[in-house]
Design a protein around this motif. Structure first.
Motif, short mmCIF file in Angstrom:
data_model
loop_
_atom_site.label_atom_id
_atom_site.label_comp_id
_atom_site.label_asym_id
_atom_site.label_seq_id
_atom_site.Cartn_x
_atom_site.Cartn_y
_atom_site.Cartn_z
N VAL A 1 63.52 0.13 -18.68
CA VAL A 1 62.24 0.03 -17.97
C VAL A 1 62.41 0.49 -16.53
CG1 VAL A 1 60.48 -1.58 -17.15
CG2 VAL A 1 61.36 -1.78 -19.49
N HIS A 2 63.52 0.12 -15.90
CA HIS A 2 63.78 0.56 -14.52
C HIS A 2 63.82 2.08 -14.44
CE1 HIS A 2 66.33 1.54 -11.00
NE2 HIS A 2 65.65 0.55 -10.43
N ALA A 3 64.49 2.72 -15.42
CA ALA A 3 64.56 4.18 -15.43
C ALA A 3 63.19 4.80 -15.63
CB ALA A 3 65.52 4.64 -16.54
N ALA A 4 62.38 4.21 -16.50
CA ALA A 4 61.04 4.75 -16.76
C ALA A 4 60.15 4.65 -15.54
CB ALA A 4 60.41 4.01 -17.95
N VAL A 5 60.14 3.48 -14.89
CA VAL A 5 59.31 3.30 -13.70
C VAL A 5 59.77 4.23 -12.58
CG1 VAL A 5 58.59 1.66 -11.91
CG2 VAL A 5 58.72 0.93 -14.31
N SER A 6 61.08 4.33 -12.40
CA SER A 6 61.62 5.20 -11.34
C SER A 6 61.21 6.65 -11.56
CB SER A 6 63.15 5.09 -11.31
OG SER A 6 63.56 3.77 -11.02
N LYS A 7 61.33 7.13 -12.79
CA LYS A 7 61.00 8.52 -13.08
C LYS A 7 59.51 8.78 -12.91
CE LYS A 7 61.67 12.18 -16.49
NZ LYS A 7 62.26 12.55 -17.81
N ARG A 8 58.68 7.85 -13.36
CA ARG A 8 57.24 8.05 -13.24
C ARG A 8 56.81 8.04 -11.77
NH1 ARG A 8 54.51 8.93 -18.30
NH2 ARG A 8 52.68 8.70 -16.96
N LEU A 9 57.37 7.13 -10.99
CA LEU A 9 57.02 7.09 -9.57
C LEU A 9 57.47 8.35 -8.85
CD1 LEU A 9 57.78 3.38 -8.56
CD2 LEU A 9 55.55 4.52 -8.54
N ALA A 10 58.65 8.84 -9.21
CA ALA A 10 59.16 10.05 -8.56
C ALA A 10 58.27 11.25 -8.85
CB ALA A 10 60.58 10.32 -9.03
N ALA A 11 57.58 11.24 -9.99
CA ALA A 11 56.73 12.37 -10.36
C ALA A 11 55.33 12.27 -9.77
CB ALA A 11 56.65 12.47 -11.88
N LEU A 12 54.97 11.10 -9.21
CA LEU A 12 53.62 10.91 -8.67
C LEU A 12 53.58 11.28 -7.19
CD1 LEU A 12 52.48 7.45 -10.12
CD2 LEU A 12 51.54 9.69 -10.68
N PRO A 13 52.46 11.82 -6.74
CA PRO A 13 52.27 11.97 -5.29
C PRO A 13 52.36 10.61 -4.61
CG PRO A 13 50.61 13.20 -6.51
CD PRO A 13 51.33 12.36 -7.51
N GLU A 14 52.82 10.59 -3.38
CA GLU A 14 53.07 9.32 -2.70
C GLU A 14 51.81 8.51 -2.47
OE1 GLU A 14 55.38 9.58 0.80
OE2 GLU A 14 57.11 10.52 -0.19
N ASP A 15 50.66 9.14 -2.52
CA ASP A 15 49.43 8.39 -2.30
C ASP A 15 48.83 7.86 -3.60
OD1 ASP A 15 48.80 10.83 -3.35
OD2 ASP A 15 47.02 11.15 -2.08
N GLN A 16 49.55 8.01 -4.71
CA GLN A 16 49.06 7.51 -5.99
C GLN A 16 49.94 6.36 -6.48
OE1 GLN A 16 48.40 10.48 -8.99
NE2 GLN A 16 47.37 11.90 -7.58
N SER A 17 49.32 5.47 -7.23
CA SER A 17 50.06 4.31 -7.75
C SER A 17 50.27 4.44 -9.25
CB SER A 17 49.29 3.01 -7.45
OG SER A 17 48.03 3.04 -8.07
N LEU A 18 51.24 3.69 -9.73
CA LEU A 18 51.60 3.68 -11.15
C LEU A 18 51.01 2.41 -11.77
CD1 LEU A 18 53.42 5.18 -13.30
CD2 LEU A 18 55.17 3.47 -12.76
N SER A 19 50.20 2.60 -12.80
CA SER A 19 49.58 1.44 -13.46
C SER A 19 50.43 1.03 -14.66
CB SER A 19 48.16 1.77 -13.91
OG SER A 19 48.16 2.88 -14.79
N ILE A 20 50.74 -0.27 -14.73
CA ILE A 20 51.63 -0.80 -15.77
C ILE A 20 50.98 -2.02 -16.40
CG2 ILE A 20 53.91 -1.73 -16.31
CD1 ILE A 20 54.96 -0.42 -13.75
N LEU A 21 50.95 -2.04 -17.73
CA LEU A 21 50.53 -3.23 -18.47
C LEU A 21 51.76 -3.79 -19.17
CD1 LEU A 21 48.55 -5.21 -19.85
CD2 LEU A 21 48.17 -3.44 -21.60
N TYR A 22 52.02 -5.07 -18.93
CA TYR A 22 53.13 -5.75 -19.60
C TYR A 22 52.52 -6.85 -20.46
CZ TYR A 22 57.57 -8.43 -20.01
OH TYR A 22 58.68 -9.10 -20.47
N ALA A 23 52.54 -6.63 -21.78
CA ALA A 23 51.90 -7.56 -22.72
C ALA A 23 52.95 -8.41 -23.40
CB ALA A 23 51.11 -6.78 -23.76
N GLY A 24 52.74 -9.73 -23.39
CA GLY A 24 53.71 -10.65 -23.97
C GLY A 24 54.83 -10.94 -23.00
N THR A 25 54.47 -11.38 -21.82
CA THR A 25 55.46 -11.56 -20.75
C THR A 25 56.40 -12.72 -20.99
OG1 THR A 25 53.98 -13.03 -19.52
CG2 THR A 25 53.83 -10.65 -19.05
#
Length: 651
Positions: free
Chosen positions: A81-105
């Motif tokens: 999960v850390h690798a996935a979030v890191s890669k997705r954030l790196a691909a986004l412009p800095e002014d955009q956010s990453l939306s994440i749903l965590y179901a069954g916490t």
């Protein structure tokens, strides 16, 4: 608290394997239990706070917390999960956010919350969802401990299989599963939530692959893929296409040791972050024991959604099948051969044989089968049990006896075996078959129960047979020290040499066959394919191992007529390990058996009190005895080994 937790999680993200991760996971779990006041292992725990939904079991907060103790699951999911979030954030412009749903916490939010301090909270928009209010209450305490609340847009109590989102997500994370995707609602969770995934969004774990195997031996056989849960299949299910949840796989020929159906679970959280069989509780294999699907058929499978998700299998099982008839041809077309192999496999699997089966008659037929094919009893029994398929067993038969490839040869064998099986048997009857034995020899047979017939083999034939035994045992006649080397081919003084051209002289001897026919008063006899014997002189370091005096027949009165025999392959003196017997005992054995006290083992005797007679004879001489005589080899106190070839004829 974050000063303690964050370095711990950082170390866990760097841990290369479960061994390095275990102390870190143990400390993390203990700390989270302290934060949430969760008793991870209460004295009386029945998981009564689990929720049984229309889509599967939603485990209780305590059970969800216990899952954190599964070290490799925790390590691989956190790192993936850390690798996935890191890669997705790196691909986004800095002014955009990453939306994440965590179901069954669950109560710890373990797959995401410990990672939030490693990212810019302003670039994350996290939704945390769980069905249990108690879990979410504990989760808030974990968020506070990690000082991660600013990354969370909302916390929702809902059933993930029914909740309706008002936006889409770049990542949807859920680990609501057991091995094989049974019981818990992972399939329904992803197939419902996938509609809220952004166009280029990803499910985590990315792939859950299920495979079917035949298992039970050292080398399982892969039957094929069963199901893969990923974005594509989740989307198909969401649209109502359930075709991926059912199908069939062909069952090939397989080793008879592979008695079980095995279902394995492979999980790819993210590329490079995978869980393999037995690496975590999620990857424990599931078994359908003693399944034995019939080769050449289809194994049907179907996944049932609902309150209790699980797999159902349909197949034609060998376990429920009758033995093939003796006429079943198999690949070679030899009478009873296929039934012989199938019965051996059933016995190997401890399956009950058909009720009412005449095992004694079947065994007699199988003994004849082995002998008319010139295979040898012991090697054939070993091979019929060890062969993983009928085709493998038949290939071995052809290797031992290439004549079986001839249709004419098979026809003659099949006719003989079929006639015997159908009851065309002739009982011994005195007086109508003449032969080589004279009146004196016949009288000796009648009185003493054995005879010595000289000159069945020539000196040259005996020499060839001895040379075959020397070669087979890798010993030298002129090196007595080699006579005592250990050999897997030796069983006491028996040598497991059954097939050799030098042994065929005795088996093809017309004079020998005529002698047996005369004694049996029957001309339809089968000649055995038996082994040989090597009994070297005793030394200070090697003593005669047996077999000592014994019977080879079931000692149950009345003892039926039958013969046993051997041929000396060298001159044998009485003290040279000679064959020994108790002459005349065939007249008394039935009365003796009837007089034995109950629970007495007739084989357990003090043979020093019996009139045991060693029989000396020349090379090439045949010794035949009535099976009712106790008999055996004896210690060799001469200077040269005793060589014999065992041989017999029977009906």
């Amino acid at each position: 608290m974050p000063n303690t937790l964050i370095p711990l999680v950082a170390a866990l993200l760097d841990a290369p394997d479960a061994a390095r991760a275990k102390p870190l996971v143990d400390t993390l779990v203990a700390t989270l239990c302290q934060i949430t006041a969760i008793d991870l292992h209460p004295e009386l725990f029945r998981d009564e706070h689990a929720s049984i939904t229309a889509f599967g079991k939603a485990v209780s907060p305590t059970t969800a917390a216990q899952c954190a103790e599964d070290v490799e699951r925790t390590r691989v999911f956190l790192q993936g999960v850390h690798a996935a979030v890191s890669k997705r954030l790196a691909a986004l412009p800095e002014d955009q956010s990453l939306s994440i749903l965590y179901a069954g916490t669950g109560p710890f939010g373990l797959l995401l919350v410990p990672l939030l301090p490693f990212f810019d909270h302003s670039r994350l928009r996290v939704t945390l969802l769980d069905i249990h209010a108690d879990s979410l209450q504990a989760l808030q305490q974990v968020l506070d401990a990690f000082d991660a609340g600013k990354a969370v847009a909302s916390i929702v109590q809902a059933d993930a299989c029914q909740w309706q989102a008002d936006s889409t997500y770049d990542l949807i994370i859920s680990e609501t599963m057991r091995e094989g995707l049974i019981q818990e609602p992972q399939v329904s969770v992803f197939s419902h939530l996938v509609q809220f995934l952004a166009e280029n969004g990803e499910l985590l774990p990315q792939r859950i692959e299920l495979d079917l195997w035949l298992s039970g031996g050292d080398n399982p056989m892969h039957l094929g893929p069963l199901f893969t849960l990923e974005r594509q299949t989740a989307t198909a299910l969401q649209r109502g296409d359930l075709s991926c949840l059912q199908g069939s796989l062909p069952v090939p020929e397989y080793s008879s040791t592979l008695t079980d159906i095995k279902l394995t679970t492979y999980i790819q959280v993210y590329p490079g972050y995978v869980l393999l069989e037995n690496q975590s509780q999620l990857n424990l294999p599931l078994y359908e024991r003693n399944a034995l699907p019939r080769p050449g058929t289809l194994l049907q499978y179907r996944y049932t959604l609902g309150e209790d998700p699980r797999w159902q299998f349909g197949y034609e099982s060998l376990r429920n099948q009758p033995l093939p008839d003796s006429d079943a041809p198999g690949g070679l077309g030899v009478f009873h051969l296929a039934r012989f192999w199938h019965k051996a496999q059933a016995q190997k699997r401890s399956q009950p044989l058909p009720e009412g089966l005449d095992t004694a008659t079947e065994w007699q037929l199988e003994r004849m089968l082995m002998d008319v094919l010139a295979l040898g009893l012991e090697p054939t029994l070993e091979r019929v049990y060890a062969s993983h398929s009928l085709a493998e067993f038949e290939r071995w038969v052809l290797d031992i006896n290439p004549d079986v490839a001839s249709a004419e040869y098979r026809q003659a064998i099949n006719q003989r075996l079929r006639q015997w099986a159908e009851g065309a048997r002739v009982s011994p009857a005195a007086g109508f078959i003449d032969g080589p034995l004279n009146a004196e020899q016949l009288q000796h047979w009648e009185t003493h129960g054995y005879i010595v017939v000289p000159g069945i083999l020539s000196e040259a034939q005996c020499t060839q047979a001895r040379e075959a035994i020397w070669s087979f045992l890798e010993m030298r006649e002129d090196e007595p020290a080699s006579w005592y080397k250990s050999s897997s081919a030796m069983k006491k003084v028996m040598v497991q040499l059954f097939n050799h051209p030098a042994l065929e002289a005795a088996r093809s001897s017309q004079r020998l066959q005529a002698i047996f026919k005369q004694l049996w008063q029957c001309d339809d006899l089968v000649i055995s394919t038996d082994r040989v014997g090597f009994n070297p002189p005793e030394t200070d370091h090697w003593r005669f191992p047996g077999p000592a005096m014994h019977w080879d027949v079931e000692l149950k009165s009345p003892i039926p007529f039958a013969t046993q025999a051997l041929i000396y392959l060298c001159d044998v003196a009485e003290h040279q390990g000679a064959f020994s017997c108790v002459p005349g005992f065939h007249h008394n054995i039935n009365h003796w058996l009837e007089q034995l006290p109950p629970d007495t083992d007739p084989q357990d005797q003090d043979w020093s009190q019996w009139a045991v007679k060693p029989i000396a004879a020349r090379a090439g001489d045949l010794i035949i005895w009535h099976q009712a005589l106790p008999h055996g080899a004896s210690p060799n106190r001469a200077r040269y080994p005793r060589f014999v070839q065992y041989i017999n004829m029977y009906r």
